[in-house]
Design a protein around this motif. Structure first.
Motif, short mmCIF file in Angstrom:
data_model
loop_
_atom_site.label_atom_id
_atom_site.label_comp_id
_atom_site.label_asym_id
_atom_site.label_seq_id
_atom_site.Cartn_x
_atom_site.Cartn_y
_atom_site.Cartn_z
N LYS A 197 1.05 -1.04 0.04
CA LYS A 197 -0.11 -0.08 0.05
C LYS A 197 0.88 1.32 -0.06
CE LYS A 197 -4.31 -1.78 2.18
NZ LYS A 197 -5.20 -2.03 3.32
N GLN A 198 2.05 1.21 0.81
CA GLN A 198 2.84 2.45 0.75
C GLN A 198 3.57 2.40 -0.61
OE1 GLN A 198 3.21 4.39 3.16
NE2 GLN A 198 1.65 3.18 4.45
N VAL A 199 3.84 1.55 -1.38
CA VAL A 199 4.39 1.57 -2.72
C VAL A 199 3.46 2.20 -3.50
CG1 VAL A 199 5.09 0.06 -4.68
CG2 VAL A 199 5.84 -0.33 -2.39
N ILE A 200 2.14 1.90 -3.61
CA ILE A 200 1.27 2.57 -4.42
C ILE A 200 1.27 3.87 -3.86
CG2 ILE A 200 -1.43 2.35 -4.62
CD1 ILE A 200 -1.49 -0.62 -4.24
N GLU A 201 1.07 4.39 -2.96
CA GLU A 201 0.89 5.56 -2.34
C GLU A 201 2.10 6.40 -3.06
OE1 GLU A 201 -1.66 7.23 -1.10
OE2 GLU A 201 -2.58 5.26 -1.30
N LYS A 202 3.23 5.86 -3.08
CA LYS A 202 4.64 6.77 -3.64
C LYS A 202 4.26 6.66 -5.05
CE LYS A 202 7.75 7.78 -1.98
NZ LYS A 202 8.26 9.29 -1.83
N TYR A 203 3.91 5.72 -5.69
CA TYR A 203 3.66 5.79 -7.41
C TYR A 203 2.52 7.04 -7.56
CZ TYR A 203 6.58 2.06 -8.83
OH TYR A 203 7.50 1.22 -9.34
N LYS A 204 1.66 7.26 -6.82
CA LYS A 204 0.63 8.19 -7.00
C LYS A 204 1.29 9.33 -6.65
CE LYS A 204 -3.66 5.48 -5.49
NZ LYS A 204 -4.45 5.45 -4.42
N GLU A 205 2.03 9.51 -5.72
CA GLU A 205 2.74 10.69 -5.58
C GLU A 205 3.84 11.25 -6.37
OE1 GLU A 205 6.42 11.58 -2.48
OE2 GLU A 205 4.99 10.69 -1.48
N LEU A 206 4.22 10.36 -7.43
CA LEU A 206 5.19 10.61 -8.17
C LEU A 206 4.50 10.81 -9.77
CD1 LEU A 206 7.83 7.65 -7.39
CD2 LEU A 206 8.16 10.16 -7.32
N GLY A 207 3.21 10.84 -9.47
CA GLY A 207 2.43 11.16 -10.86
C GLY A 207 1.91 9.83 -11.64
#
Length: 323
Positions: free
Chosen positions: A116-126
């Protein structure tokens, strides 16, 4: 302990240990890397790949080993590609699908939280991240073991103590050579898979098991293709849990087989997949996530993995080495 290593991935044997050990494991598209010299286990599933400390090394090594080989009839004829040029550190506009089937029962809560943290990071990166579905996921594991064992039964038949492999010193006739060489030379798990493979290929069972498994394999490929019409990559856990103690599951083959749940669909469909470290659990054991790409889209998954690395403190996602 070494700069890089090669591995063979039939159902996850590069990606899963990479996840367990906190390193990067890449399983290329079937046919991108020559299988010449590899002892065949399941010929339609086996693929040579890389184990490296980071994604950049994975791209460098893939540059060296990828390409057509006339000694391997399954080797794809493609133009050489420089995979290091794909490492852009940018995923803006990338469309990522996250199949809901891989986040249900059986996934360790700490693994689920790390993903879930990985998913949030990808969202943060665009990147655009959406939930999707791989409806045939429940059948992939059974399909894999039928096909893999059937092919192993055929491939390992050559190890008869005469033409290939170990020869027993305890024999009086030809039948003894066959029986004793295989009894002494193969381990318990190999024998189990040969017996299962011989069974599903036998008269009266071929249509019910092997033929049906090949039909489901086509469904798995089609299901991935359907998702790739909408998404550039698919993101799932590499393994449902962290590494277990050596020997702890040796007497439970079924539980060992279930450990491959997240990795075998990639081999069935012949797709590229990469495992990247994404954290440690409460006991300091590594957790990995997996990016799956379209056929021969190694550049896409390498860049997505590289971008995650460059924007996280991924080097901390490794266990403390104890001598």
């Amino acid at each position: 302990m070494v700069p890089w290593a090669l591995g063979s991935d039939t159902g996850g044997s590069i990606r899963q240990p990479a996840s367990f050990c906190g390193v990067v494991g890449l399983k290329p598209t079937y046919g991108l890397v020559s299988r010449y010299g590899l002892v065949a286990f399941a010929s339609s599933l086996d693929q040579i790949g890389t184990l490296t400390k980071d994604v950049e090394d994975s791209a460098l090594l893939l540059n060296v080993i990828a390409g057509h080989d006339k000694k391997d009839s399954t080797s794809a004829i493609r133009e050489k590609e420089d995979y290091t040029k794909a490492l852009k550190n940018d995923v803006k506009g990338l469309k990522i699908g996250v199949p809901k089937e891989y986040f249900g029962e059986g996934i360790n809560p700490e693994v689920k939280e790390a993903i879930k943290q990985v998913i949030e990071k990808y969202k943060e990166l665009g990147a655009t991240v959406e939930e999707c579905s791989l409806d045939v996921a429940d059948y992939a594991l059974a399909t894999y073991y039928i096909i893999a064992c059937a092919e192993a039964s055929s491939n390992l038949g050559r190890f008869d103590g005469i033409r290939y492999g170990y020869r027993s010193k305890n024999y009086e006739n030809l039948k003894d050579i066959y029986r004793n060489s295989r009894s002494e030379g193969f381990g318990a798990e190999v024998k189990r898979r040969i017996i299962l493979g011989t069974y599903v290929l036998s008269s009266g069972y071929y249509d019910a098991y092997y033929k049906k498994a090949q039909q489901v394999r086509t469904l798995v490929k089609n299901e991935f293709a359907r998702n790739f019409e909408k998404y550039d990559v698919i993101l799932i856990p590499t393994a449902s849990n962290v590494a277990f103690d050596i020997g702890s599951k040796i007497n439970d083959p079924l539980e060992m087989y279930l450990a491959d749940l997240c990795t075998v669909p990639v081999n069935i469909a012949g797709l590229p997949g990469i495992s990247v470290p994404c954290g440690l659990n409460s006991e300091g054991m590594p957790i990995g996530f997996q990016l799956i790409g379209k056929p021969f889209a190694e550049s896409t998954i390498l860049n997505a993995a590289y971008t995650y690395e460059q924007n996280t403190d991924f080097r901390k996602n490794k266990p403390e080495f104890k001598n």
